[in-house]
Design an enzyme around this catalytic site. Structure first.
Site: not given
Ligand code: GLN
Length: 181
Positions: A47, A49, A78, A105, A128, A164, A166
């Site tokens: 998601g 962070s 992630c 990140r 992602i 990911h 999942e």
């Molecule tokens: N870019 C998001 C972050 O830095 C992480 C992306 C993800 O969880 N798919 O928190």
């Protein structure tokens, strides 16, 4: 049967719940401190962070989560891997420090920030806006790499993946996590 909690404050927690079920396990969504008491391990989903951190603080869950991680397994994917890390860059932000890894990140850059690919061991991996693990301490075991960088690691009770699992039909990582509960 043991129960895997999935932190459900933000991100793709529903996909994790389904992945646990596909792997033959039982999953429950966790939104507060009381839920933590009832699970044998916890998944921190992907998601954003920064948003997760904000919500963890709002729900006063940051410290309980860190304490949970001293006793029980956590699997972060992630954004979840970013939360588990010792140090976070691009930009610097707080983290639980439960694994001896440093992450950067959004490290693959804008042009190719998301992709479905195969890892060096042949398993499918969905990235992602993924972080890159820039440093892994001596106690960290690398379970998979992509372009030379560790993308799935374990240390003590915990595991982290920068992709990911999942979102793939078959997830070795979820199966392994369930075995650790
Ligand atoms: N870019 C998001 C972050 O830095 C992480 C992306 C993800 O969880 N798919 O928190």
């Amino acid at each position: 049967m043991k129960t895997a909690g999935v932190l459900a404050l933000q991100g793709d927690f529903e996909a994790h719940r389904k992945a646990v079920e596909r792997a033959g396990g039982r999953a429950v969504e966790i939104r507060g401190r009381a839920g933590l008491e009832r699970v044998d391990g916890l998944i921190l989903p992907g998601g954003e962070s920064t948003t997760m951190l904000r919500l963890l603080n709002l729900e006063q869950l940051f410290e309980p989560l860190r304490e949970f991680g001293l006793r029980k397994p956590i699997f972060g994917t992630c954004a979840g891997a970013i939360l588990l890390a010792r140090a976070v860059s691009n930009p610097v932000q707080a983290s639980l420090g439960l694994m001896d890894i440093d992450v950067e990140r959004n490290a693959y850059g804008r042009q190719v920030d998301s992709r479905v690919t195969r890892l060096e061991d042949g398993q499918e991996a969905v990235f992602i806006r993924a972080p890159i693990i820039r440093r892994a301490g001596d106690g960290v075991r690398v379970l998979a790499r992509y372009q030379g960088d560790p993308v799935w690691v374990e240390e003590g009770l915990h595991m982290a993946a920068t992709f990911h699992p999942e979102l793939s039909p078959v997830s070795d990582a979820h199966r392994l996590f369930l075995e650790r509960l």
